[in-house]
Structure formats: C-alpha cells, structure tokens
Design an enzyme around this catalytic site. Structure first.
Site, PDB file in Angstrom:
ATOM      1  N   LYS A 100      41.287  35.544  44.597  1.00 55.14           N
ATOM      2  CA  LYS A 100      40.707  36.746  44.009  1.00 55.14           C
ATOM      3  C   LYS A 100      40.962  37.968  44.889  1.00 55.14           C
ATOM      4  O   LYS A 100      41.380  39.031  44.407  1.00 55.14           O
ATOM      5  CB  LYS A 100      39.201  36.543  43.807  1.00 55.14           C
ATOM      6  CG  LYS A 100      38.438  37.791  43.415  1.00 55.14           C
ATOM      7  CD  LYS A 100      38.874  38.323  42.067  1.00 55.14           C
ATOM      8  CE  LYS A 100      37.988  39.484  41.645  1.00 55.14           C
ATOM      9  NZ  LYS A 100      38.400  40.060  40.352  1.00 55.14           N
TER      10      LYS A 100
ATOM     11  N   CYS B 108      36.639  46.279  41.775  1.00 56.59           N
ATOM     12  CA  CYS B 108      37.554  45.265  42.310  1.00 56.59           C
ATOM     13  C   CYS B 108      38.571  45.840  43.293  1.00 56.59           C
ATOM     14  O   CYS B 108      38.510  45.580  44.489  1.00 56.59           O
ATOM     15  CB  CYS B 108      38.269  44.561  41.165  1.00 56.59           C
ATOM     16  SG  CYS B 108      37.202  43.492  40.182  1.00 56.59           S
TER      17      CYS B 108
END
Length: 422
Positions: free
Chosen positions: A214, A268
C-alpha cells in the site's frame, strides 16, 4: 454451499468504510457499521450517505431499507471485523495509528472464536502484528496468530484499499486485492471473505508485505508527480511552456510524464510516503525528496498567484476549485484549499470561490470574507481567474469568456493561454 460469513462489522464509516459496508451488505451479508461519530451513525441509520460518492446514496438507502446495513456507536459480535479508520500524520510527519488500536480495544470484548479481523487502514509496516499482540493481551481466553500461528481462534490480516474517489463502488468490486495474513491460514480466511464481493483477483501474501504494498503504490505515484511538478518549476525558470514540453517529450515511446499541478492532496498520496520515511529514514531518500518537492510546489503556486494578483490591483479574484482532485468533494490534504486559504487571508472579500461540489465554504475561508459563487457569476465579476482544480465543468469555459482576464491555470485545462508554469 452456505458461506461461513453471515455477518460483518465495518469500523469507520468514512470514504472507504461506508462504501465497503454498503457493497458487502448488497451481497446479502448482515453488516453493522460502527463509528464513534453519533451524527454519522444517525445519518447512515436513516439511509443517508454523509459523504459524496457516485451512486452511494442510492445503495446506502437500499441496503438500510432492506435491513442488511445498520449503524451503531457500539461494536457488536460479527464473523468478520473490517477496520477502516483514519491514520493521519502529525505535524512532524509521524504516523498516527491510535485510531486503529482504539478500534481494536473497542472490538476486543465482542470477539469470538472463529472471527476474522481485517485491517484496511493505511498503516506502517508491523501494525497488523502489533494489533494482534494487543488483542492477545486483552483477550487471553482466545488464541491469536502471533502466539498460536498453527491454530489461532481469531484470524488477522491486512488488506489495503486501492480505490479512486468518484469510482469507489466500482473499484471496491473490480480491483485486485492484496491480502496479507499474519499466517498463511489467516490470509486464506480473509481471502475467502473478500471473494464474496470482489471480482478482481484476491492475492495472498504476509501482513508486512501487504502493508508495504500500500505504501509503495502511493509513494510511486507521488514520486512520478514530483518529477512533473519539478519540471514545471524548471520550465518557469526558462520561460518555457511546461505543457508543451511534456506533450512533446511524451511522444518518445518510453516516456510518460504526468501532468503537473499545484501540489498533491488526498489522504493517500500526500500522506502515505511519510510512513515509509518515518520507518526507514536512512533508506527512503528519493521518497522523502519527492514528498518535499510536492509540498514545495504549493508555495511556488502561492507565490505565482500573489504576483498575478498584485499586478492586477483592485480586481476581484476567482478561485476555481477546492477539492484535492477533479469532480469530488473531498478536501483532505487539498493543495487547492491551502492555496485558497492563504489567498483569502490576504485579499478577503475580493475573493470568489467556485466549487460546484460544495454547498458552503470551509470555515477558514468563510470567516475571512470569501464568497462561494457560481461559475457564470465568477466569470462575469472577476478580472483574475485562477484554476486550482480541473473539474470537468471548468473545462467547458470558452476562450472568449476569459478575454481580458488575468489567468493562472495550474492544471493546464485552458491550454490556449500561454501559461509557462503549472
């Protein structure tokens, strides 16, 4: 064959948790949405989505009406627990993971033998293991995989989301998933759950690898954006059109430079690289530099805006967009919002903000006198036009509507203007 997963609890009903909960509920699984914000619980319980996402309102209303999705501020028993709570960074770029562990403490009393816990929140490497060890201390009556890898009572895994705002409902289902178990058995258990609603491939690995996957994905994107943003600053130094340079360079068969902008936003890309930098400061040199380049692009953009405004004294200023990306209402880590805040704090009621995805301005803009206005009104009133977000509606503005205005387009959507910098 009857599924072993008949119930799920999704902790955190935000931009990831609520769409995920609604999708799972639409597959016939009884889902409880758990959130500590009573207002969020009340809205979801009424069948309303408190966030904007394409088609989410209708889906939430449907699954709440059918009884498959309920919301609560107190955890309850479930076969599967998905943790999708925020993991922001502090002022010193240190990851803040307290929400993850607070959620672990909250669900600990309702865990039962055979349960599966899946952490989806972006996390530093090793967080999933720490969560397992904490739960083992809180529930010594149950066996957890960090202490009993061969035969745990509770399976624990990490599976990061990888969705695009505006397409979340589609991508939750269609995108491949990387599922990292603390043990292979944990990974297989979590994989079985995701296969109940995911059409993409569900690929298993270990928890640490999945956590780093991720962070890697968003650090890669941040680094590529940083190249484009740095190039746009270099073009400005040489009085060269950045958009033309990129377009021509991309004609090389192995070159694909991204478009520059006023910075990088969102929870993010603007945040996740710091998780790697914090955990491996000596090794993450390129990742740190990319993050700094993108943060500095905000200051560069502010300086360019101020120069344009000062050169057009007394003209009203139109700022186009506040969201962190096009065609959404999400303001998290938005460079456009930061730039707008700095401009409004100085020029106050001269500023008009065009943001079609908001019904009201954020407090820091409203309190300094900025006015939320429509696109046509801004084009009529303002002599200074500054594009901060490339919403589709802004692309429809014709060249003649901008004649005689001072324009700074940070997104390159009005290419007929000779904007050298992005």
């Amino acid at each position: 064959m009857k599924s072993e997963f008949s119930s799920a609890l999704v902790a955190g009903l935000g931009y990831i948790g609520l769409p995920t909960a609604a999708i799972i509920a639409s597959r016939g699984i009884s889902v409880t949405g758990y959130d500590i914000d009573e207002d969020v619980v009340d809205q979801v319980s009424s069948g309303n989505a408190h966030i904007y996402e394409t088609d989410l309102d209708g889906l939430v209303q449907k699954v709440v009406s059918s009884g498959k999705l309920t919301a609560t501020s107190r955890p309850c028993e479930a076969d599967v627990f998905i943790i999708a709570v925020p993991t922001p960074i502090g002022e010193d770029h240190t990851p803040i993971t307290e929400h993850v562990f607070d959620t672990g403490r909250a669900i600990a009393p309702v865990l039962k033998q055979g349960a599966t816990i899946i952490l989806e929140s972006t996390s530093p490497v090793g967080t999933t293991e720490k969560l397992s060890m904490m739960l083992a201390k809180l529930r010594p009556d149950l066996k957890f995989p960090t202490d009993f890898p061969d035969d745990p009572d509770v399976a624990i895994a990490y599976c990061p989301e990888r969705v695009l705002p505006g397409r979340i409902l589609t991508e939750v289902v269609e995108n491949d998933r990387c599922i990292g178990g603390i043990t292979p058995r944990c990974a297989r258990k979590a994989q079985g759950f995701y296969k109940t609603f995911v059409r993409g491939r569900c690929i298993t690995t270990n928890a640490r690898a999945a956590e780093l996957v991720k962070l890697t994905e968003n650090s890669f994107r941040d680094t590529n954006i940083a190249f484009a943003n740095e190039l746009s600053v270099i073009c400005d130094k040489f009085d060269v059109n950045a958009w033309e340079v990129i377009e021509l360079a991309n004609r090389h068969p192995r070159v694909n430079i991204l478009n520059p902008g006023p910075g990088v936003g969102g929870h993010c890309i603007a945040v996740d690289p710091w998780f790697i930098v914090h955990s491996a400061p000596e090794q993450a040199r390129l990742i740190r530099t990319a993050r700094e380049v993108n943060d500095e692009k905000i200051e560069f953009t502010i300086e360019r805006c101020m120069k344009l405004i000062e050169g057009n004294a007394d003209q009203k200023i139109a700022l186009f967009g506040l969201a962190f990306k096009a065609d959404i209402d999400d303001l998290r880590e938005s460079p456009a919002l930061e730039i707008a805040s700095r401009i409004v704090s100085r020029y106050r009621n001269r500023v008009r903000v065009v943001e079609p995805y908001l019904d009201d301005l954020p407090e820091q803009l409203r309190n300094h006198g900025a006015k939320l206005t429509g696109l046509d009104e801004a084009l009529k009133e303002c002599g200074i036009l500054i594009v901060l977000v490339d919403h589709d509606v802004f692309k429809l503005v014709e060249p003649q509507e901008r004649l005689g205005r001072a324009v700074y387009d940070t997104r390159g959507i009005w290419r007929d203007y000779n904007n050298h910098a992005a």
